[in-house]
Design an enzyme around this catalytic site. Structure first.
Site, mmCIF file in Angstrom:
data_model
loop_
_atom_site.group_PDB
_atom_site.id
_atom_site.type_symbol
_atom_site.label_atom_id
_atom_site.label_comp_id
_atom_site.label_asym_id
_atom_site.label_seq_id
_atom_site.Cartn_x
_atom_site.Cartn_y
_atom_site.Cartn_z
ATOM 1 N N HIS A 105 44.991 35.178 46.982
ATOM 2 C CA HIS A 105 45.767 36.142 46.215
ATOM 3 C C HIS A 105 46.512 37.078 47.158
ATOM 4 O O HIS A 105 46.074 37.319 48.295
ATOM 5 C CB HIS A 105 44.903 36.920 45.218
ATOM 6 N N HIS A 139 36.544 31.311 37.606
ATOM 7 C CA HIS A 139 36.375 32.465 38.495
ATOM 8 C C HIS A 139 36.952 33.737 37.872
ATOM 9 O O HIS A 139 38.090 33.748 37.391
ATOM 10 C CB HIS A 139 37.051 32.188 39.834
#
Length: 386
Positions: free
Chosen positions: A300, A263
């Protein structure tokens, strides 16, 4: 960053005599930003661009803040903003800080009775629905679904729409809007690893020149006030110009995605930048091709920036219950990531058809009263497993 452009008639040397057929002088104007240090254009006018006959109404359009400080994630249903006839009236500011304004608009009518100038901010206008023509003092640009229109501060313009069905996502920036510097070389040229290049940038090619006297209403935005100024001559009287400071268009459909075995982080989607925020384009692309890859983004932490994602079209793999025109706000200070089940669902998928625009600001955003009218206040609970 725009590159050198020339349109219409100009003299061979700057700041020299340039005369009309009757012997009178064209009026030269240096149109620049960041003092005399930023990008600029020299334009040549049929008449002096300084002729103001009257200053009429002054009224305030400052957005009303509902939440000055919030750590709550929100979803806003953008298509619930009701269409309005007038272009300026239709602009509803939903998120703000001292650097930018994030605006939704659903104008039904073209700006026929006045011209508009934002003297404080560059404008990035994303066309979600609608077609038409951006008409400006430095030339015209046709627009359609998926176009970004970059309008530098101080440009006098009009928006002509072909139909009443229009949806716009607008970012006003107190700082100049540039292409990402890591995609440009020392000379300003976009590099080979850039997801777009100069061929994809559409410059004005049609210069609309009027030489008319009369009463021409220009609505000028300055420090959240609109000033109604009456010019003595038509604002679109430029016969030619050259330089770097002009409006241009770039289609999100011309953004070429950068992919990898695992990713890729959001910066690979970056399309524009300022000193205070960045804009990214999420476009249809192949997913990661490592045999054990998880295409869904990892969790995140938003420690240094607020993340705003405007959903345009397609299947948004990492989110549940997302529709066209929705906006998600993930504020600084807390982590966020894919919704429950999204990571598992993504495994084995080979591509995505999603289309979205992201704005990451370095200062916290305040939420306006207009935003709260279309807010899903339970969105922050959508990561709960049960």
């Amino acid at each position: 960053m725009p590159f050198y452009h020339k349109l219409g008639k100009i003299p061979p040397k700057r700041h020299t005599q340039f005369r009309k057929s009757d012997g009178s002088l064209y009026s030269e104007q240096l149109f620049g930003t960041v003092g005399f240090d930023g990008m600029s254009t020299n334009s040549y006018h049929e008449q002096r661009p300084t002729q103001v006959k009257e200053i009429r109404r002054q009224y305030n359009v400052a957005p009303k803040v509902a939440k000055e400080n919030s750590i709550q994630s929100y979803r806003f249903r953008g298509f619930q903003v009701k269409p309005e006839n007038d272009y300026l009236d239709s602009r509803k500011t939903v998120l703000i800080n001292s650097d930018c304004r994030i605006i939704l608009a659903a104008p039904k009518e073209s700006t026929r009775d006045y011209f508009y100038k934002n003297s404080d901010s560059d404008e990035l206008i994303f066309i979600h629905k609608g077609t038409g023509k951006l008409r400006t003092m430095l030339g015209n640009l046709d627009f359609k679904y998926g176009d970004y229109l970059v309008v530098p501060r101080g440009i006098i313009y009009k928006m002509d729409f072909d139909t009443e069905d229009n949806r716009l996502f607008i970012v006003e920036s107190k700082h100049p809007i540039y292409t990402p510097k890591r995609y440009r070389n020392y000379f300003g040229q976009l590099l080979e690893h850039s997801p777009f290049c100069e061929r994809d940038i559409r410059q004005p090619q049609e210069l609309e020149t009027h030489n008319e006297n009369g009463d021409f209403l220009v609505k000028v935005k300055k420090q959240d006030d609109i000033f109604e100024m009456v010019y003595a001559s038509h604002p679109f009287d430029v016969v030619g110009y050259d330089g770097y400071n002009y409006p241009y268009a770039f289609s999100i459909h011309d953004f070429e995605p950068i992919t990898g075995r695992i990713h890729q982080p959001p910066p690979v989607h970056q399309t524009f930048e300022t000193a205070a925020f960045v804009v990214c384009s999420f476009v249809p692309r192949l997913y990661d091709y490592h045999p054990d890859s998880i295409p869904a983004p990892y969790n995140h932490s938003n420690i240094d920036s607020d993340e705003v994602l405007y959903y345009v079209d397609g299947d948004f793999m990492s989110r549940n219950d997302i529709e066209q025109g929705h906006i998600s706000l993930h504020p600084a200070g807390i982590p966020h990531g894919p919704h429950p089940g999204a990571a598992e669902r993504s495994i084995g998928k080979t591509k995505t058809e999603e289309l979205a625009v992201m704005v990451d600001t370095f200062k916290p955003l305040q939420i306006t009263e207009e935003a709260m009218k279309i807010a899903d206040e339970d969105y922050y609970k959508s990561w709960l497993e049960h």
